[in-house]
Design a protein around this motif. Sequence first.
Motif, PDB file in Angstrom:
ATOM      1  N   VAL A 285     -42.833  50.744  48.195  1.00 18.22           N
ATOM      2  CA  VAL A 285     -43.693  49.797  47.482  1.00 18.22           C
ATOM      3  C   VAL A 285     -43.003  48.450  47.536  1.00 18.22           C
ATOM      4  CG1 VAL A 285     -44.669  49.122  45.254  1.00 18.22           C
ATOM      5  CG2 VAL A 285     -44.699  51.516  45.941  1.00 18.22           C
ATOM      6  N   VAL A 286     -43.754  47.397  47.792  1.00 17.47           N
ATOM      7  CA  VAL A 286     -43.182  46.055  47.845  1.00 17.47           C
ATOM      8  C   VAL A 286     -43.835  45.204  46.763  1.00 17.47           C
ATOM      9  CG1 VAL A 286     -42.931  43.943  49.210  1.00 17.47           C
ATOM     10  CG2 VAL A 286     -42.638  46.186  50.295  1.00 17.47           C
ATOM     11  N   THR A 287     -43.014  44.564  45.957  1.00 16.66           N
ATOM     12  CA  THR A 287     -43.495  43.691  44.889  1.00 16.66           C
ATOM     13  C   THR A 287     -42.938  42.291  45.103  1.00 16.66           C
ATOM     14  OG1 THR A 287     -41.620  44.248  43.453  1.00 16.66           O
ATOM     15  CG2 THR A 287     -43.600  45.609  43.256  1.00 16.66           C
ATOM     16  N   ALA A 288     -43.523  41.320  44.422  1.00 13.03           N
ATOM     17  CA  ALA A 288     -43.045  39.944  44.472  1.00 13.03           C
ATOM     18  C   ALA A 288     -42.594  39.568  43.070  1.00 13.03           C
ATOM     19  CB  ALA A 288     -44.147  39.005  44.958  1.00 13.03           C
ATOM     20  N   HIS A 289     -41.296  39.462  42.884  1.00  9.04           N
ATOM     21  CA  HIS A 289     -40.737  39.134  41.578  1.00  9.04           C
ATOM     22  C   HIS A 289     -40.683  37.622  41.425  1.00  9.04           C
ATOM     23  CE1 HIS A 289     -38.231  39.080  38.069  1.00  9.04           C
ATOM     24  NE2 HIS A 289     -37.259  38.457  38.719  1.00  9.04           N
ATOM     25  N   ARG A 290     -41.322  37.095  40.378  1.00 13.62           N
ATOM     26  CA  ARG A 290     -41.311  35.649  40.140  1.00 13.62           C
ATOM     27  C   ARG A 290     -40.073  35.273  39.341  1.00 13.62           C
ATOM     28  NH1 ARG A 290     -44.955  31.659  40.608  1.00 13.62           N
ATOM     29  NH2 ARG A 290     -46.691  33.079  40.935  1.00 13.62           N
ATOM     30  N   MET A 291     -39.260  34.397  39.896  1.00  9.15           N
ATOM     31  CA  MET A 291     -38.063  33.932  39.235  1.00  9.15           C
ATOM     32  C   MET A 291     -38.424  32.817  38.263  1.00  9.15           C
ATOM     33  SD  MET A 291     -35.915  33.955  42.805  1.00  9.15           S
ATOM     34  CE  MET A 291     -34.325  33.426  42.182  1.00  9.15           C
TER      35      MET A 291
ATOM     36  N   SER B 187     -37.570  29.875  38.247  1.00 11.89           N
ATOM     37  CA  SER B 187     -37.817  28.634  38.974  1.00 11.89           C
ATOM     38  C   SER B 187     -39.260  28.539  39.452  1.00 11.89           C
ATOM     39  CB  SER B 187     -36.878  28.542  40.178  1.00 11.89           C
ATOM     40  OG  SER B 187     -37.140  29.612  41.081  1.00 11.89           O
ATOM     41  N   GLY B 188     -40.004  29.648  39.353  1.00 18.37           N
ATOM     42  CA  GLY B 188     -41.371  29.690  39.862  1.00 18.37           C
ATOM     43  C   GLY B 188     -41.453  30.269  41.254  1.00 18.37           C
ATOM     44  N   GLU B 189     -40.333  30.342  41.946  1.00 16.57           N
ATOM     45  CA  GLU B 189     -40.297  30.906  43.290  1.00 16.57           C
ATOM     46  C   GLU B 189     -40.394  32.427  43.222  1.00 16.57           C
ATOM     47  OE1 GLU B 189     -37.468  30.614  47.264  1.00 16.57           O
ATOM     48  OE2 GLU B 189     -37.034  29.447  45.466  1.00 16.57           O
ATOM     49  N   ARG B 190     -40.966  33.012  44.253  1.00 16.58           N
ATOM     50  CA  ARG B 190     -41.097  34.461  44.312  1.00 16.58           C
ATOM     51  C   ARG B 190     -40.114  35.061  45.305  1.00 16.58           C
ATOM     52  NH1 ARG B 190     -47.441  36.254  43.897  1.00 16.58           N
ATOM     53  NH2 ARG B 190     -47.735  35.664  41.720  1.00 16.58           N
ATOM     54  N   ARG B 191     -39.635  36.259  44.969  1.00 23.56           N
ATOM     55  CA  ARG B 191     -38.694  36.986  45.808  1.00 23.56           C
ATOM     56  C   ARG B 191     -39.271  38.366  46.079  1.00 23.56           C
ATOM     57  NH1 ARG B 191     -33.037  37.935  43.147  1.00 23.56           N
ATOM     58  NH2 ARG B 191     -34.226  39.405  41.907  1.00 23.56           N
ATOM     59  N   LEU B 192     -39.330  38.745  47.368  1.00 22.47           N
ATOM     60  CA  LEU B 192     -39.853  40.057  47.729  1.00 22.47           C
ATOM     61  C   LEU B 192     -38.828  41.142  47.424  1.00 22.47           C
ATOM     62  CD1 LEU B 192     -41.521  39.249  51.169  1.00 22.47           C
ATOM     63  CD2 LEU B 192     -42.702  39.777  49.027  1.00 22.47           C
ATOM     64  N   VAL B 193     -39.300  42.211  46.803  1.00 18.75           N
ATOM     65  CA  VAL B 193     -38.440  43.342  46.469  1.00 18.75           C
ATOM     66  C   VAL B 193     -39.110  44.614  46.994  1.00 18.75           C
ATOM     67  CG1 VAL B 193     -37.268  44.614  44.633  1.00 18.75           C
ATOM     68  CG2 VAL B 193     -37.693  42.151  44.377  1.00 18.75           C
ATOM     69  N   ALA B 194     -38.362  45.408  47.744  1.00 18.72           N
ATOM     70  CA  ALA B 194     -38.874  46.675  48.265  1.00 18.72           C
ATOM     71  C   ALA B 194     -38.230  47.828  47.513  1.00 18.72           C
ATOM     72  CB  ALA B 194     -38.586  46.798  49.756  1.00 18.72           C
ATOM     73  N   HIS B 195     -39.054  48.794  47.105  1.00 15.21           N
ATOM     74  CA  HIS B 195     -38.603  50.013  46.440  1.00 15.21           C
ATOM     75  C   HIS B 195     -38.858  51.154  47.419  1.00 15.21           C
ATOM     76  CE1 HIS B 195     -38.621  47.778  42.577  1.00 15.21           C
ATOM     77  NE2 HIS B 195     -39.581  47.105  43.193  1.00 15.21           N
TER      78      HIS B 195
ATOM     79  N   ASP C 148     -36.764  45.062  38.958  1.00 13.80           N
ATOM     80  CA  ASP C 148     -36.581  43.973  39.918  1.00 13.80           C
ATOM     81  C   ASP C 148     -35.699  42.861  39.370  1.00 13.80           C
ATOM     82  OD1 ASP C 148     -38.247  45.255  41.649  1.00 13.80           O
ATOM     83  OD2 ASP C 148     -39.984  43.981  41.257  1.00 13.80           O
ATOM     84  N   SER C 149     -35.740  42.637  38.077  1.00 14.48           N
ATOM     85  CA  SER C 149     -35.141  41.459  37.485  1.00 14.48           C
ATOM     86  C   SER C 149     -33.623  41.473  37.620  1.00 14.48           C
ATOM     87  CB  SER C 149     -35.532  41.363  36.011  1.00 14.48           C
ATOM     88  OG  SER C 149     -34.992  40.202  35.423  1.00 14.48           O
TER      89      SER C 149
END
Length: 284
Positions: A123-129, A131-139, A193-194
């Motif tokens: 599963v791939v999610t987009a974690h919003r930091m 700063s407003g930027e998003r980081r892709l995270v794969a589980h 993710d955090s």
Amino acid sequence: TAPLDGAPVPIGTAIGGTRVHVLDASLRPVPEGAEGELYAAGEGLAHGYLGDPGHTAERFVAEVSGPPGSRMYRTGDRVRRLPGGVLEFVGRGDDQVKIRGFRVEPGEIVAALTGLDDVAQAVVTAHRMSSGERRLVAHVVGAPGADLSPLALRARLMGKLPGYAVPALIRITDALPLTGNGKVDRNALAAADSRERPELNAPHREPGTPLEEAMVHLWTDHMELLGIGADDDFFELGGHSLLAVALITALKKEYGIDISPLDFYLDPSPAGLARSLEKAGLTL
């Protein structure tokens, strides 16, 4: 929802008192057979989301070819209109995320991961930091007997996906969390993710000098990751050129010293930054 084998799903036509439109990104009707986003309009359409004007403005827009003042609802469903007017469900359009200005489809990343022999689920999610930027995270769940490494998986994905679509963080897990109805629990994934530290090439080393410690704190604040080591590589942590500029700017503001991007790229670690600052005459 789409069946497990990924086959298209016919969802019928508009019911009485409603109108549907299949539109492109510029709200223009797409030709028969072409893929577009489904918009619904008609007598039963709600006025918006109660107490949420921002979400209402995003989802309820002026109807392209209806009565004066009419509005339509953006469903987020990707469909195509078949001969005879039947609509075929293709997928969800709002699963797309923007990463550093590029539109990314998490489903394509999942397909690349599950296409590997030793990966059973992903599963791939987009974690919003903050700063407003998003980081892709794969589980990722490995196949039975597989010995998966986040670093090795990222390297294999680099040959399948553009760099911006390769997840900054890969978490290996025995099983994906599920809700009561058997769906993936994305809230549980978001909590995991955090501020998680990826697996890196270099062994983790604690800072050995006050200046290295200051650089680790600076990276922790800007990259929103815990557990950063003195020798950790900026780019393996998911860093990119825009974030590098932010770090260099923060260094100048904090210490009054200019570090060139070239110096940063040649030794992109907290210890490397500390060495560059020492050469510039800074001591703590």
